[in-house]
Design a protein around this motif. Structure first.
Motif, PDB file in Angstrom:
ATOM      1  N   GLU A 108     106.861  53.082  18.624  1.00  0.00           N
ATOM      2  CA  GLU A 108     106.439  54.324  18.425  1.00  0.00           C
ATOM      3  C   GLU A 108     105.176  54.503  17.291  1.00  0.00           C
ATOM      4  O   GLU A 108     104.116  55.013  17.291  1.00  0.00           O
TER       5      GLU A 108
ATOM      6  N   ARG B 110     108.636  51.300  26.465  1.00  0.00           N
ATOM      7  CA  ARG B 110     108.124  52.812  26.620  1.00  0.00           C
ATOM      8  C   ARG B 110     107.460  52.957  27.800  1.00  0.00           C
ATOM      9  O   ARG B 110     106.879  51.984  28.276  1.00  0.00           O
TER      10      ARG B 110
ATOM     11  N   THR C 294     104.009  55.995   9.948  1.00  0.00           N
ATOM     12  CA  THR C 294     105.341  55.783  10.671  1.00  0.00           C
ATOM     13  C   THR C 294     105.766  57.153  11.098  1.00  0.00           C
ATOM     14  O   THR C 294     106.767  57.630  11.709  1.00  0.00           O
ATOM     15  N   ASP C 295     105.016  58.269  10.870  1.00  0.00           N
ATOM     16  CA  ASP C 295     105.014  59.870  11.147  1.00  0.00           C
ATOM     17  C   ASP C 295     103.907  59.968  11.925  1.00  0.00           C
ATOM     18  O   ASP C 295     102.838  60.241  11.306  1.00  0.00           O
ATOM     19  N   ALA C 296     104.068  60.481  13.192  1.00  0.00           N
ATOM     20  CA  ALA C 296     102.688  60.188  13.911  1.00  0.00           C
ATOM     21  C   ALA C 296     101.927  61.731  13.473  1.00  0.00           C
ATOM     22  O   ALA C 296     101.020  61.634  13.782  1.00  0.00           O
TER      23      ALA C 296
ATOM     24  N   ARG D 281     112.573  50.195  18.772  1.00  0.00           N
ATOM     25  CA  ARG D 281     111.914  51.702  19.339  1.00  0.00           C
ATOM     26  C   ARG D 281     111.135  52.315  18.326  1.00  0.00           C
ATOM     27  O   ARG D 281     109.947  52.490  18.754  1.00  0.00           O
ATOM     28  N   ARG D 282     111.243  52.262  17.134  1.00  0.00           N
ATOM     29  CA  ARG D 282     110.470  52.825  16.026  1.00  0.00           C
ATOM     30  C   ARG D 282     109.017  51.900  15.891  1.00  0.00           C
ATOM     31  O   ARG D 282     108.153  52.409  15.673  1.00  0.00           O
TER      32      ARG D 282
ATOM     33  N   ASP E 206     102.032  53.009  19.076  1.00  0.00           N
ATOM     34  CA  ASP E 206     101.405  54.045  19.655  1.00  0.00           C
ATOM     35  C   ASP E 206     100.474  55.172  18.936  1.00  0.00           C
ATOM     36  O   ASP E 206      99.437  55.236  19.093  1.00  0.00           O
ATOM     37  N   THR E 207     101.090  55.234  17.623  1.00  0.00           N
ATOM     38  CA  THR E 207     100.429  56.068  16.614  1.00  0.00           C
ATOM     39  C   THR E 207      98.942  55.416  16.178  1.00  0.00           C
ATOM     40  O   THR E 207      98.145  55.902  15.893  1.00  0.00           O
TER      41      THR E 207
END
Length: 321
Positions: free
Chosen positions: A158, A227, A108-110, A154-155, A161-162
């Protein structure tokens, strides 16, 4: 004579037989001999391949380390599988990621994912690459994203994408002498007609299960609802086998459209199928496995289906008894 075959024409070579395999080691936490027991069963069945998920949380209890016991476990597994004429495929990601990785945000943190995930892939590939016949870097990315970030589009976008970047990074490191296969959790999504909110959610699911991953693999374009589209370098064609993962009590009627759609929307690659049977008892799950294997064998006459992997080894064993 009219209608006689042309003796000079080249005959179409027959498609190779579909490799039937199973997941082993799923019950490692239940018994110290679980993996050994599973491998004895696969040897008795004469399976074409075996898939084992390397437990990242155990293999790397601390950053930049690699547990020697896990490495030896993989090598011993490969020796057993290969001695019986089979191939060993490794999956590199399970729901249990290292605690230190999760504490830093995990996928969850790119920035955390882009720093540590490739290092894990590279470390395990350097350690056991010669013992492996195929790679499945991660499985069921749609379910994974839903589990990690539910209810926040939204998250969630993301994170998707990661995960795509994580796949590309794994591909860069693993591509080479043995194949790299996807295991995408696709399914037929029905769009409701009488519920606007449910219809919007279903259309998003449809896009993420199908278009996002298959288009990215086909031409390198990442398309995630909400996105802006973007190009991801080295993503186009980033697999050697285009695999899907399905589950159910009897998905045999869905297999043909699912496999055809995968082949049509993704890059031109051999196909692979992972099947997780669902049923109220072992006999019902075994019946589901038997039905799917029979249908897969029929479809392989017209589709480039290379592998079928069953996640329930007990159910698969019952079909051979």
């Amino acid at each position: 004579m009219s209608g006689s075959p042309d003796p000079t024409a080249e005959a179409t070579p027959p498609r190779p037989a579909v490799s039937i395999g199973a997941v082993v080691g799923a019950r490692l936490g239940e018994s110290e001999t679980a993996l050994v027991d599973d491998l004895e069963m696969t040897t008795d069945l004469g399976l074409g391949h075996v898939r084992f998920t390397v437990p990242w949380s155990v293999a790397q209890p601390k950053p930049a380390t690699l547990d020697g016991g896990v490495v030896e476990q993989v090598r011993a597994t490969a020796q057993t599988v290969r001695s019986s004429g089979g191939q060993l495929w490794l999956c590199l990601l399970s729901p249990d990621v290292p605690r230190w990785f999760e504490n830093e945000g995990g996928f969850t943190d790119a920035s955390t994912a882009r720093h540590w995930w490739p290092r894990w892939v590279e470390a395990i590939a350097d350690a056991v690459g010669d013992d492996v016949d195929g790679w499945v870097p991660l499985e069921a990315p749609f379910a994974m994203a839903n589990r990690l970030v539910p209810g926040d589009p939204r998250r969630h976008g993301e994170l998707v994408d990661t995960l795509l970047v994580a796949w590309r990074d794994a591909w860069r490191l693993l591509q080479g002498p043995v194949p790299v296969a996807t295991s995408l959790d696709v399914r037929t999504v029905v769009i409701p007609r009488d519920d606007v909110v449910a219809a919007e959610a279903a259309r998003r699911e449809e896009h993420l299960r199908w278009h996002t991953w298959l288009r990215a693999l086909r031409d390198g374009t990442i398309t995630i609802p909400g996105r802006a589209d973007r190009e991801l370098a080295d993503m186009a064609g980033a697999c050697d086998q285009l695999g899907i993962a399905v589950s159910g009590t009897d998905t045999s009627s869905d297999l043909e459209p699912l496999l055809h759609r995968t082949a049509e929307q993704g890059p031109d690659r051999p196909l692979a199928l992972t099947f997780r049977p669902v049923g109220p008892d072992p006999d019902a799950r075994a019946e589901a496995v038997d039905t799917v294997l029979r249908r897969a064998a029929e479809l392989a006459a017209a589709l480039p289906l290379a592998r079928v992997t069953v996640t329930d080894l007990d159910a698969l064993t019952r079909t051979r008894s």
